[in-house]
Design a protein around this motif. Structure first.
Motif, short mmCIF file in Angstrom:
data_model
loop_
_atom_site.label_atom_id
_atom_site.label_comp_id
_atom_site.label_asym_id
_atom_site.label_seq_id
_atom_site.Cartn_x
_atom_site.Cartn_y
_atom_site.Cartn_z
N LEU A 232 -9.53 51.09 54.64
CA LEU A 232 -8.69 49.90 54.73
C LEU A 232 -9.20 48.78 53.82
N THR A 233 -10.51 48.66 53.73
CA THR A 233 -11.09 47.64 52.85
C THR A 233 -10.67 47.87 51.41
N ILE A 234 -10.82 49.09 50.94
CA ILE A 234 -10.47 49.45 49.56
C ILE A 234 -8.98 49.23 49.31
N GLN A 235 -8.15 49.58 50.28
CA GLN A 235 -6.71 49.41 50.12
C GLN A 235 -6.29 47.94 50.17
N CYS A 236 -6.95 47.15 51.01
CA CYS A 236 -6.67 45.71 51.04
C CYS A 236 -6.97 45.07 49.69
N VAL A 237 -8.10 45.45 49.10
CA VAL A 237 -8.49 44.90 47.81
C VAL A 237 -7.51 45.34 46.73
N ALA A 238 -7.13 46.61 46.75
CA ALA A 238 -6.19 47.11 45.75
C ALA A 238 -4.85 46.39 45.85
N LEU A 239 -4.38 46.15 47.07
CA LEU A 239 -3.11 45.47 47.26
C LEU A 239 -3.21 43.98 46.91
N SER A 240 -4.37 43.39 47.12
CA SER A 240 -4.53 41.96 46.90
C SER A 240 -4.19 41.54 45.47
N GLY A 241 -4.56 42.37 44.50
CA GLY A 241 -4.25 42.05 43.11
C GLY A 241 -2.76 42.05 42.86
N ARG A 242 -2.05 43.01 43.47
CA ARG A 242 -0.60 43.06 43.32
C ARG A 242 0.06 41.83 43.93
N LEU A 243 -0.49 41.37 45.06
CA LEU A 243 0.09 40.17 45.69
C LEU A 243 -0.22 38.93 44.88
N ALA A 244 -1.40 38.85 44.31
CA ALA A 244 -1.74 37.71 43.45
C ALA A 244 -0.80 37.63 42.26
N ASP A 245 -0.39 38.79 41.76
CA ASP A 245 0.50 38.83 40.59
C ASP A 245 1.85 38.17 40.86
N MET A 246 2.25 38.05 42.12
CA MET A 246 3.52 37.39 42.42
C MET A 246 3.49 35.94 41.94
N TRP A 247 2.29 35.36 41.93
CA TRP A 247 2.13 33.98 41.46
C TRP A 247 1.61 33.90 40.03
N CYS A 248 1.06 35.00 39.51
CA CYS A 248 0.36 34.94 38.22
C CYS A 248 1.08 35.63 37.07
N HIS A 249 1.97 36.56 37.38
CA HIS A 249 2.56 37.38 36.32
C HIS A 249 3.63 36.62 35.55
N GLN A 250 3.78 36.96 34.27
CA GLN A 250 4.79 36.31 33.45
C GLN A 250 6.21 36.66 33.89
N GLN A 251 6.35 37.80 34.58
CA GLN A 251 7.66 38.21 35.09
C GLN A 251 7.56 38.32 36.62
N PRO A 252 7.64 37.20 37.33
CA PRO A 252 7.40 37.19 38.77
C PRO A 252 8.31 38.10 39.59
N GLU A 253 9.57 38.25 39.18
CA GLU A 253 10.46 39.11 39.96
C GLU A 253 10.01 40.57 39.90
N MET A 254 9.55 41.00 38.73
CA MET A 254 9.02 42.36 38.61
C MET A 254 7.75 42.50 39.45
N ALA A 255 6.92 41.46 39.44
CA ALA A 255 5.70 41.48 40.23
C ALA A 255 6.02 41.56 41.72
N ILE A 256 7.04 40.86 42.15
CA ILE A 256 7.44 40.89 43.56
C ILE A 256 7.93 42.28 43.94
N GLN A 257 8.73 42.90 43.09
CA GLN A 257 9.21 44.26 43.36
C GLN A 257 8.04 45.23 43.49
N ALA A 258 7.07 45.10 42.59
CA ALA A 258 5.88 45.98 42.64
C ALA A 258 5.07 45.71 43.90
N ALA A 259 4.96 44.44 44.30
CA ALA A 259 4.20 44.08 45.50
C ALA A 259 4.87 44.66 46.75
N ILE A 260 6.18 44.64 46.79
CA ILE A 260 6.92 45.20 47.93
C ILE A 260 6.61 46.69 48.07
N GLN A 261 6.68 47.41 46.95
CA GLN A 261 6.43 48.85 47.02
C GLN A 261 4.97 49.16 47.33
#
Length: 319
Positions: free
Chosen positions: A223-252
């Protein structure tokens, strides 16, 4: 890892070094005889960290206190030694390394993503009810440490690749592998090992893009490893140049890694947003104004509202 690239990294005179304060605190925390007063005495030698620590101890994100915390010893007692060690490590790491990375390296974006990821890691840890929240928080911050190492060792050559990736970490990883047959996850895990950090931290860094590459001995490790892996995807919702694409990736990714449904991701994102002001204050970095932070939440809710069950099973381009 390729022997030549490893030697090139080892030969770098400006590699990130583990900061002195957290090293002392970590060593003390490993000693069962250590008292809150002893840790307080060590921490008190760094006035800038003391000020940050007291702010955190009184913040809503860390639960706050009915009575204002005014002493280091009180803060250590309230937050616990593991929390103190983690905060010391995070504060010192950011303060000492924030100017690392040469050439075309984007310091602001790098630390923006790291800090949001560490915040997301802690929120996710609470959601999946694992008790090592602080270790996950630190792993979230350290997951891209290899980017700093590669930037220092490879200079402008790496800076240009970092720029070419255009804030897309999946693209960055591919470019790294194509050029050097390694990536920042593997190199970050190597540095964590040279720093003699706990194995779970090393494995979390190693598996931050692909959890299957990391070794997990039990459910907490997984769970620790998976939380960390997911955390980067969630951060991208605020950091990525294409936020909608980042949100879609975070959802999946939320569904795949931690079985979090889209509605659950909205709750997680709101908790992350609530913690951003405290993290901004602690690290003295702007993580976005309130309008920008809220815009991501609004976009996420709009996308989630429009998702049908069948669409959840459709692959979404990875970031």
């Amino acid at each position: 890892m390729d022997a030549q690239i490893l030697q090139r990294i080892k030969n770098c005179k400006t590699l990130p070094a583990i900061p002195a304060l957290p090293l002392q605190v970590l060593q003390l925390c490993r000693d069962e005889r250590t008292t809150a007063q002893r840790i307080g005495d060590v921490i008190s030698k760094d006035p800038s960290f003391v000020a940050k620590l007291l702010n955190v101890a009184n913040s809503s994100f860390y639960g706050g206190s009915r009575h204002k915390v005014t002493t280091v010893t009180h803060a250590v007692t309230l937050l616990g030694m593991n929390s103190i060690a983690t905060l010391a490590f995070c504060f010192s790491l950011y303060r000492d390394l924030r100017k690392k990375g040469g050439g075309a390296f984007d310091h602001t974006h790098f630390w923006h993503r790291c800090i949001l990821a560490s915040l997301a890691s802690k929120v996710l840890a609470k959601r999946v009810r694992v008790t090592n929240e602080e270790e996950i928080f630190l792993a979230g911050l350290l997951q891209d440490l290899g980017v700093l190492v590669m930037s220092e060792a490879l200079g402008m050559e790496y800076g240009l690749i970092y720029k070419k990736a255009a804030q897309d970490h999946q693209v960055l990883e591919t470019l790294e592998q194509d050029r050097w047959k390694t990536d920042h996850c593997e190199i970050g895990a190597w540095l964590a090992e040279t720093w003699e950090l706990p194995e779970l931290l090393r494995e979390s860094v190693k598996g931050s893009h692909d959890p299957s590459l990391a070794s997990s001995s039990d459910e907490v490790s997984r769970l620790t490893i998976q939380c960390v892996a997911l955390s980067g995807r969630l951060a991208d919702m605020w950091c990525h140049q294409q936020p909608e694409m980042a949100i879609q990736a975070a959802i999946q990714s939320s569904k795949e890694l931690l079985d979090i449904e889209p509605e659950g991701l909205v709750e997680v994102a709101k908790q992350i947003a609530d913690g951003i002001p405290d993290m901004s204050s602690f690290f003295q970095i702007s993580l976005g104004n309130s309008d920008d932070i809220q815009k991501v939440l609004d976009n996420l809710e709009q996308i989630v509202t429009g998702i049908s069950p069948s669409e959840m099973s459709e692959p979404i381009p990875a970031l």
